[in-house]
Design a protein around this motif. Structure first.
Motif, short mmCIF file in Angstrom:
data_model
loop_
_atom_site.label_atom_id
_atom_site.label_comp_id
_atom_site.label_asym_id
_atom_site.label_seq_id
_atom_site.Cartn_x
_atom_site.Cartn_y
_atom_site.Cartn_z
N UNK A 113 106.37 41.98 -26.20
CA UNK A 113 105.70 40.69 -26.34
C UNK A 113 104.37 40.81 -27.07
N UNK A 114 103.65 41.91 -26.82
CA UNK A 114 102.33 42.06 -27.42
C UNK A 114 102.33 43.02 -28.61
N UNK A 115 103.51 43.26 -29.19
CA UNK A 115 103.57 44.07 -30.41
C UNK A 115 102.81 43.37 -31.53
N UNK A 116 102.14 44.13 -32.39
CA UNK A 116 101.38 43.51 -33.48
C UNK A 116 102.28 42.79 -34.48
N UNK A 117 101.76 41.72 -35.06
CA UNK A 117 102.44 41.04 -36.16
C UNK A 117 102.35 41.94 -37.40
N UNK A 118 103.45 42.03 -38.15
CA UNK A 118 103.44 42.83 -39.37
C UNK A 118 102.98 41.97 -40.54
N UNK A 119 101.77 42.20 -40.99
CA UNK A 119 101.19 41.38 -42.05
C UNK A 119 101.95 41.52 -43.36
N UNK A 120 102.64 42.63 -43.58
CA UNK A 120 103.34 42.84 -44.84
C UNK A 120 104.60 42.00 -44.96
N UNK A 121 105.28 41.74 -43.84
CA UNK A 121 106.58 41.07 -43.90
C UNK A 121 106.55 39.62 -43.45
N UNK A 122 105.44 39.17 -42.87
CA UNK A 122 105.36 37.81 -42.33
C UNK A 122 104.53 36.95 -43.27
N UNK A 123 105.09 35.82 -43.68
CA UNK A 123 104.38 34.93 -44.61
C UNK A 123 103.13 34.34 -43.97
N UNK A 124 103.19 34.06 -42.66
CA UNK A 124 102.07 33.43 -41.99
C UNK A 124 101.77 34.14 -40.67
N UNK A 125 101.03 35.26 -40.70
CA UNK A 125 100.68 35.95 -39.45
C UNK A 125 99.97 35.04 -38.46
N UNK A 126 99.16 34.09 -38.97
CA UNK A 126 98.45 33.17 -38.07
C UNK A 126 99.43 32.35 -37.25
N UNK A 127 100.47 31.83 -37.93
CA UNK A 127 101.45 30.99 -37.23
C UNK A 127 102.20 31.79 -36.17
N UNK A 128 102.63 33.01 -36.53
CA UNK A 128 103.36 33.81 -35.56
C UNK A 128 102.44 34.29 -34.45
N UNK A 129 101.15 34.38 -34.71
CA UNK A 129 100.23 34.76 -33.66
C UNK A 129 100.02 33.64 -32.67
N UNK A 130 99.85 32.40 -33.17
CA UNK A 130 99.64 31.25 -32.30
C UNK A 130 100.89 30.96 -31.47
N UNK A 131 102.07 31.06 -32.09
CA UNK A 131 103.33 30.76 -31.40
C UNK A 131 104.06 32.05 -31.07
N UNK A 132 103.33 33.01 -30.54
CA UNK A 132 103.92 34.35 -30.42
C UNK A 132 105.11 34.38 -29.47
N UNK A 133 105.09 33.61 -28.41
CA UNK A 133 106.23 33.62 -27.50
C UNK A 133 107.50 33.21 -28.21
N UNK A 134 107.42 32.12 -28.97
CA UNK A 134 108.59 31.65 -29.71
C UNK A 134 108.95 32.64 -30.81
N UNK A 135 107.95 33.11 -31.56
CA UNK A 135 108.22 34.04 -32.65
C UNK A 135 108.84 35.34 -32.16
N UNK A 136 108.35 35.85 -31.06
CA UNK A 136 108.87 37.10 -30.50
C UNK A 136 110.33 36.95 -30.09
N UNK A 137 110.62 35.85 -29.41
CA UNK A 137 111.99 35.66 -28.92
C UNK A 137 112.97 35.39 -30.05
N UNK A 138 112.48 34.93 -31.21
CA UNK A 138 113.36 34.70 -32.36
C UNK A 138 113.36 35.89 -33.32
N UNK A 139 112.66 36.95 -32.99
CA UNK A 139 112.59 38.13 -33.86
C UNK A 139 113.28 39.34 -33.26
N UNK A 140 113.27 39.45 -31.95
CA UNK A 140 113.92 40.59 -31.29
C UNK A 140 115.41 40.36 -31.24
N UNK A 141 116.14 41.02 -32.15
CA UNK A 141 117.57 40.74 -32.32
C UNK A 141 118.46 41.59 -31.43
N UNK A 142 117.96 42.74 -30.99
CA UNK A 142 118.78 43.65 -30.19
C UNK A 142 118.10 43.99 -28.88
#
Length: 357
Positions: free
Chosen positions: A74-103
């Protein structure tokens, strides 16, 4: 007094609703999905099923989308190289995390569960130079995952892995993609892990299972990258794979897309001389309805549980002949015995392939 109680009840309900909304978007520590269960042991299914003359690109196999994301927290850092909007994924991290962890299953569990194709995303941390597995957020150090691949290959002669480095990121590069400046560091990791000791770059149009495994006596892997640096152990991604993405959260739209690709392969519009992938995954849509659908299913793996059961119901020899690699999220999902039923379809198809080869 009655009005006061009603007002208090309303405020309490409003507070609970806001709390749940905050949990959904900001990421209170709820689990992303269910447990990682390995189920049956398919560690040696290729050696036990294939006879030798089968072309590699025609062998049906399970695949894992964003395969190396089980180590994401849950508290893994956002990857600035691959994410278009690190700010957005930081603010909505719960949603972003759950939609990013595929396995949910870790790499050794995926390998034991029969997965042989791995969709890999890697990124280079600019501050430390360390490579990580990634999907919007950092997962485990790539060196650890490569060591697991090498250990499996050493212990399982006759098994063949396809390591598809779908994306390699580097925030210090102008296009944020790994190129000449730091490619040598990634190549050194592959060498040090021992993975390249099993790597082969045959002509995919003619390469057979028997050839790359010396009749089942050795393991092999094929490593695909978009930038290869001219290294002889690596296959060029562009000329080695066909893997269309349907970009939808509708199961029926994915199935229609698979039907369409099957027709393209049958008609010769898509070459049979490359690895051909069923991208059997649902993707959250950046729309009000898409976000509501994502919140309703809570996480990407949980959404995949139901979808994988439908995929197992719909899987057929036409799809497998056209697109033998079946790539899914939550690849060992047990909902409706999805993984077991998918493996039954794959093994039955490969037995027929072996009998006719």
């Amino acid at each position: 007094m009655h009005i006061f109680k009603r007002t208090l009840k309303f405020l309490l309900l409003l507070f609970l609703a806001l709390l749940l909304l905050a949990a959904a978007f900001l990421g209170l520590p709820f689990l992303a999905a269910g447990k990682a269960t390995g189920g049956a042991d398919y560690s040696a299914w290729m050696r036990e099923t294939l006879s030798g003359p089968e072309r590699l690109v025609d062998i049906a196999m399970p695949g894992a989308h964003d395969a190396l994301t089980s180590g994401m927290l849950l508290f893994s850092p956002v990857d600035a190289a691959s994410v278009a909007s690190p700010f957005q994924l930081g603010i909505c991290k719960g949603l972003g995390y759950r939609q990013s962890k595929a396995q949910i299953a870790d790499l050794p569990t995926l390998l034991a569960g029969g997965v042989r194709y791995f969709d890999i995303r890697a990124t280079r941390d600019a501050a430390t130079g360390v490579f990580y597995a990634v999907h919007n957020y950092y997962s485990a150090p790539l060196a650890d995952e490569l060591a697991s691949f090498a250990a499996f290959l050493a212990a399982h002669p006759g098994e063949v892995l396809v390591l598809d480095f779908q994306h390699c990121y580097d925030s210090t590069s102008p296009d944020a993609l790994l190129g000449p400046a730091h490619f040598g560091e990634l190549y050194a990791l592959l060498q040090q892990s021992g993975v390249l000791g099993y790597a082969q770059t045959p002509d995919l149009a003619a390469a057979t299972y028997g050839q790359v495994t010396a009749g089942g006596s050795r393991a092999a892997c094929l490593v695909l990258m978009k930038y290869t640096g001219g290294c002889k152990e690596l296959l060029n991604y562009t000329s080695s794979i066909h893997s269309p993405w349907f970009n939808t959260d509708s199961p029926e739209a994915v199935f229609a897309g698979l039907d369409g690709v099957a027709l393209q392969v049958q008609s010769g519009q898509v070459s049979r001389d490359v690895f051909r992938v069923q991208q059997a995954v649902l993707t959250m849509q950046a729309s009000p309805s898409g976000i509501l659908n994502a919140l309703g299913s809570w996480s990407l793996p949980r959404r995949a549980q139901g979808f994988n059961a439908k995929l197992a119901d719909r899987q057929n020899s036409t799809w497998l002949a056209a697109m033998p690699i079946v790539m899914t999220d939550h690849s060992l999902s047990t909902a409706g015995d999805a993984h077991a039923r998918l493996m039954e379809s794959i093994l039955a198809y490969d037995r027929q392939l072996a009998a006719g080869a």
